[in-house]
Design a protein around this motif. Sequence first.
Motif, PDB file in Angstrom:
ATOM      1  N   THR A 472     -13.080   9.465 -16.988  1.00 30.11           N
ATOM      2  CA  THR A 472     -13.071   8.191 -16.283  1.00 30.11           C
ATOM      3  C   THR A 472     -11.817   8.105 -15.418  1.00 30.11           C
ATOM      4  OG1 THR A 472     -14.267   7.087 -18.073  1.00 30.11           O
ATOM      5  CG2 THR A 472     -13.051   5.691 -16.534  1.00 30.11           C
ATOM      6  N   VAL A 473     -12.004   7.823 -14.141  1.00 32.89           N
ATOM      7  CA  VAL A 473     -10.896   7.623 -13.206  1.00 32.89           C
ATOM      8  C   VAL A 473     -10.847   6.143 -12.850  1.00 32.89           C
ATOM      9  CG1 VAL A 473      -9.928   8.179 -10.937  1.00 32.89           C
ATOM     10  CG2 VAL A 473     -11.126   9.948 -12.261  1.00 32.89           C
ATOM     11  N   VAL A 474      -9.719   5.499 -13.164  1.00 30.75           N
ATOM     12  CA  VAL A 474      -9.513   4.091 -12.835  1.00 30.75           C
ATOM     13  C   VAL A 474      -8.472   4.006 -11.722  1.00 30.75           C
ATOM     14  CG1 VAL A 474      -8.745   1.834 -13.663  1.00 30.75           C
ATOM     15  CG2 VAL A 474     -10.078   3.336 -15.172  1.00 30.75           C
ATOM     16  N   GLU A 475      -8.805   3.271 -10.666  1.00 25.07           N
ATOM     17  CA  GLU A 475      -7.842   3.046  -9.587  1.00 25.07           C
ATOM     18  C   GLU A 475      -7.516   1.562  -9.497  1.00 25.07           C
ATOM     19  OE1 GLU A 475      -7.278   3.319  -4.715  1.00 25.07           O
ATOM     20  OE2 GLU A 475      -9.085   4.137  -5.657  1.00 25.07           O
ATOM     21  N   TYR A 476      -6.224   1.255  -9.544  1.00 27.01           N
ATOM     22  CA  TYR A 476      -5.757  -0.080  -9.207  1.00 27.01           C
ATOM     23  C   TYR A 476      -5.402  -0.062  -7.731  1.00 27.01           C
ATOM     24  CZ  TYR A 476      -5.588  -1.766 -14.021  1.00 27.01           C
ATOM     25  OH  TYR A 476      -5.938  -2.193 -15.276  1.00 27.01           O
ATOM     26  N   GLY A 477      -6.149  -0.860  -6.933  1.00 30.04           N
ATOM     27  CA  GLY A 477      -5.995  -0.766  -5.498  1.00 30.04           C
ATOM     28  C   GLY A 477      -5.919  -2.111  -4.809  1.00 30.04           C
ATOM     29  N   ASP A 478      -5.603  -2.045  -3.536  1.00 35.08           N
ATOM     30  CA  ASP A 478      -5.425  -3.195  -2.652  1.00 35.08           C
ATOM     31  C   ASP A 478      -6.183  -2.864  -1.372  1.00 35.08           C
ATOM     32  OD1 ASP A 478      -4.273  -4.513  -0.344  1.00 35.08           O
ATOM     33  OD2 ASP A 478      -2.594  -5.159  -1.580  1.00 35.08           O
ATOM     34  N   PHE A 479      -7.111  -3.752  -0.955  1.00 39.64           N
ATOM     35  CA  PHE A 479      -7.961  -3.440   0.190  1.00 39.64           C
ATOM     36  C   PHE A 479      -7.181  -3.335   1.504  1.00 39.64           C
ATOM     37  CE2 PHE A 479     -11.337  -5.272  -2.607  1.00 39.64           C
ATOM     38  CZ  PHE A 479     -12.103  -4.115  -2.680  1.00 39.64           C
ATOM     39  N   GLU A 480      -5.977  -3.892   1.552  1.00 38.19           N
ATOM     40  CA  GLU A 480      -5.187  -3.828   2.780  1.00 38.19           C
ATOM     41  C   GLU A 480      -4.119  -2.742   2.708  1.00 38.19           C
ATOM     42  OE1 GLU A 480      -3.291  -7.102   5.918  1.00 38.19           O
ATOM     43  OE2 GLU A 480      -3.816  -7.692   3.870  1.00 38.19           O
ATOM     44  N   CYS A 481      -3.984  -2.083   1.560  1.00 39.48           N
ATOM     45  CA  CYS A 481      -2.980  -1.020   1.395  1.00 39.48           C
ATOM     46  C   CYS A 481      -3.436   0.224   2.160  1.00 39.48           C
ATOM     47  CB  CYS A 481      -2.813  -0.696  -0.083  1.00 39.48           C
ATOM     48  SG  CYS A 481      -1.920   0.835  -0.424  1.00 39.48           S
ATOM     49  N   PRO A 482      -2.640   0.728   3.102  1.00 39.10           N
ATOM     50  CA  PRO A 482      -3.078   1.896   3.884  1.00 39.10           C
ATOM     51  C   PRO A 482      -3.253   3.133   3.027  1.00 39.10           C
ATOM     52  CG  PRO A 482      -0.762   1.422   4.285  1.00 39.10           C
ATOM     53  CD  PRO A 482      -1.288   0.270   3.498  1.00 39.10           C
ATOM     54  N   TYR A 483      -2.491   3.239   1.943  1.00 40.10           N
ATOM     55  CA  TYR A 483      -2.591   4.421   1.089  1.00 40.10           C
ATOM     56  C   TYR A 483      -3.870   4.399   0.256  1.00 40.10           C
ATOM     57  CZ  TYR A 483       2.235   4.725   2.576  1.00 40.10           C
ATOM     58  OH  TYR A 483       3.362   4.783   3.349  1.00 40.10           O
ATOM     59  N   CYS A 484      -4.341   3.183  -0.093  1.00 40.15           N
ATOM     60  CA  CYS A 484      -5.638   3.085  -0.758  1.00 40.15           C
ATOM     61  C   CYS A 484      -6.746   3.532   0.200  1.00 40.15           C
ATOM     62  CB  CYS A 484      -5.892   1.656  -1.230  1.00 40.15           C
ATOM     63  SG  CYS A 484      -4.764   1.099  -2.526  1.00 40.15           S
ATOM     64  N   GLY A 485      -6.599   3.167   1.477  1.00 38.26           N
ATOM     65  CA  GLY A 485      -7.558   3.648   2.469  1.00 38.26           C
ATOM     66  C   GLY A 485      -7.521   5.145   2.616  1.00 38.26           C
ATOM     67  N   GLN A 486      -6.318   5.717   2.512  1.00 36.43           N
ATOM     68  CA  GLN A 486      -6.171   7.172   2.592  1.00 36.43           C
ATOM     69  C   GLN A 486      -6.801   7.851   1.381  1.00 36.43           C
ATOM     70  OE1 GLN A 486      -2.172   8.900   1.934  1.00 36.43           O
ATOM     71  NE2 GLN A 486      -2.368   9.822   3.959  1.00 36.43           N
ATOM     72  N   ALA A 487      -6.709   7.195   0.225  1.00 35.99           N
ATOM     73  CA  ALA A 487      -7.228   7.798  -1.010  1.00 35.99           C
ATOM     74  C   ALA A 487      -8.740   7.696  -1.119  1.00 35.99           C
ATOM     75  CB  ALA A 487      -6.579   7.131  -2.228  1.00 35.99           C
ATOM     76  N   GLU A 488      -9.365   6.722  -0.446  1.00 31.20           N
ATOM     77  CA  GLU A 488     -10.797   6.470  -0.630  1.00 31.20           C
ATOM     78  C   GLU A 488     -11.671   7.680  -0.319  1.00 31.20           C
ATOM     79  OE1 GLU A 488     -14.413   4.657  -1.483  1.00 31.20           O
ATOM     80  OE2 GLU A 488     -12.341   4.336  -2.142  1.00 31.20           O
ATOM     81  N   PRO A 489     -11.489   8.383   0.821  1.00 29.38           N
ATOM     82  CA  PRO A 489     -12.329   9.576   1.054  1.00 29.38           C
ATOM     83  C   PRO A 489     -12.138  10.655  -0.006  1.00 29.38           C
ATOM     84  CG  PRO A 489     -11.205   8.898   3.075  1.00 29.38           C
ATOM     85  CD  PRO A 489     -10.590   8.115   1.960  1.00 29.38           C
ATOM     86  N   VAL A 490     -10.933  10.733  -0.553  1.00 31.83           N
ATOM     87  CA  VAL A 490     -10.668  11.703  -1.619  1.00 31.83           C
ATOM     88  C   VAL A 490     -11.482  11.351  -2.856  1.00 31.83           C
ATOM     89  CG1 VAL A 490      -8.891  12.666  -3.129  1.00 31.83           C
ATOM     90  CG2 VAL A 490      -8.365  12.204  -0.731  1.00 31.83           C
TER      91      VAL A 490
END
Length: 629
Positions: A472-490
């Motif tokens: 199980t992979v859990v991500e704590y994220g923020d929709f406006e965080c640019p790094y979360c956007g960078q991580a999404e395709p990964v």
Amino acid sequence: MQAEPAAAPFSGRTAWARSLETPLREFLRTETGGAAVLLAAAVAALVWVNVDASSYDSLWGTTLSIRVGGASVALDFRHWVNSGLMTFFFFVVGLEARREFDLGELRERRRFALPLLASIGGMTVAVAIFLAFDAGRPSAHGWGVAMSTDTAFALGLLALVGPRFPDRLRAFMVTVAVVDDVVALLVIATVYTESLRVSWLAAALAIFVAALVVRNFRVRIGLVYALLGAAAWVALLESGVEPVVVGLAMGLLTYAYAPARSDLERATERFREFREQPTPELASSARRGLSFAISPNERLQELYHPWTSYLIVPLFALANAGISVDGAFLARAFRSPITLGILFGYVVGKPVGIFGTSWVLARMSGGRLRPPVGWVAVAGGGTIAGIGFTVALLVATLAFHGRQLEEAKLGILSAALCAALLTWLLFRTTAMLPKRLKIRALLGAAEPLTDLYVDVDPERDYIRGPLDAPVTVVEYGDFECPYCGQAEPVVRELLRDFGDVRYVWRHVPLNDVHPNTQLAAEAAEAAANQDAFWEMHDLLLDHQDALAPKDLVRYAEELGLDVERFSNDLREHVGAGRVAEDVDSADLSGVSGTPTFFINGRRHYGAYDISTLSAAVRAAGARATLATS
């Protein structure tokens, strides 16, 4: 406000979040690089002595005196390095031990018991072997030389000759090495103190008590502790006790803790004030805010660790590792009980003691006390613990002189070479095992620590992938965080590559740096009320620069949602409670920035590119397979 895009790809996080590169890995990385410099310094010392011994002895025998008023301290260069600069080395060792005890593998106290007792077992067997060679001789007094593992050399060479050994072995070895150092320093302070002045010793203890009092009053002025440490160092030196113990004691006093979100928010506010009015006073306030958000332990490690690894310890090696080598000396030394006692004490005693003690404790406790890794990895830790370079040389300079000191140095250097070779052979043999057996041999069956405070609940959490997946992979994220956007395709690629992984998103809207993130999180919850969470999730991360209310309503229209119901949910903040629950769980799990990943409950440190996350998922899957087999 967003972070400067200077971070390496797939390693950045939102500006106010502290770097989540694990301190242990930073410690190990510096130790690995420092080991190469240390080895070069030891070789340079050997070459120097054998080319021009007189200049070597002349330089390190030069006296340097420091006078303040009517008081002075006079030591030769070698003793300034051994007793002065090496205090900072032991300070860093103490800092790392305290960090592991507060935040690392040893925060579960029962995990401290096994490496503690394994270290004592390794020391006991090593000393027993030394005494078997030297019993009844005057050289038996040097038994303390065969005790301690060199943290820098052992961990550095472990990374080189056993790169596939798990990080948990390195954490285990840090504990073993620190316990060795503590016991060795106690031995130095008692056994190898030729004359003791009680009044000065009492003064040193009084100064240390004063440091405890100052710490309990939460004084955060570094100069205060530096002055108290220097005073204690001088008092111990005058008492006749080796003063490097001051460094270890001060390091163990220094708390380590994860930055609180409240401290990070205050730091952000101070920086925002400076941005609006860039004055020197506000710049100083912003610096203090950033500094206070990070624990003193981590700040001091960042400051001193590179200096100790790349300068102080190599300088110590340069000052102490030099011996004149020729055929006659080697023939005599390898028949000497001192050389043989040290060599076999380290190469045989350390692995037998560490492995044997760990195995006996695991059997006697019914598995309650067991290593955090497999038994082959424990054996590798035992063999690499046979490198006793730094502290062994320090004890040797106190216990021996003249020809005996030269023989002791040869034993220490020979043991380091043999220990590294044995560890490499063990690693090469393990690499040839079948995959399943190799995984068990290296990882064992110990349960990893769980960092995720609130477990994943399929009835509550938003999950992609099989509900019964072993990883199980859990991500704590923020929709406006640019790094979360960078991580999404990964993350999407990870889910394509692994059919046995489930992925969970939890909200951590960083309201103090991202103005639209809270409403975006509530929009995802409003979409979830119409069974469209993931569709909205993907749109929000694909359009991070367009998260205004009108944009959110447009996305609802694109998804074919009931726009009126969606808008009402946004206006009434229906999803705010659910978002707040995620934020509370993030606080309980020590999350201080986005994105933060947990894999099978264990925090993922470092980069989140596809190769790094894939490796972490494979390792978690292997552990899960072993746990169920």
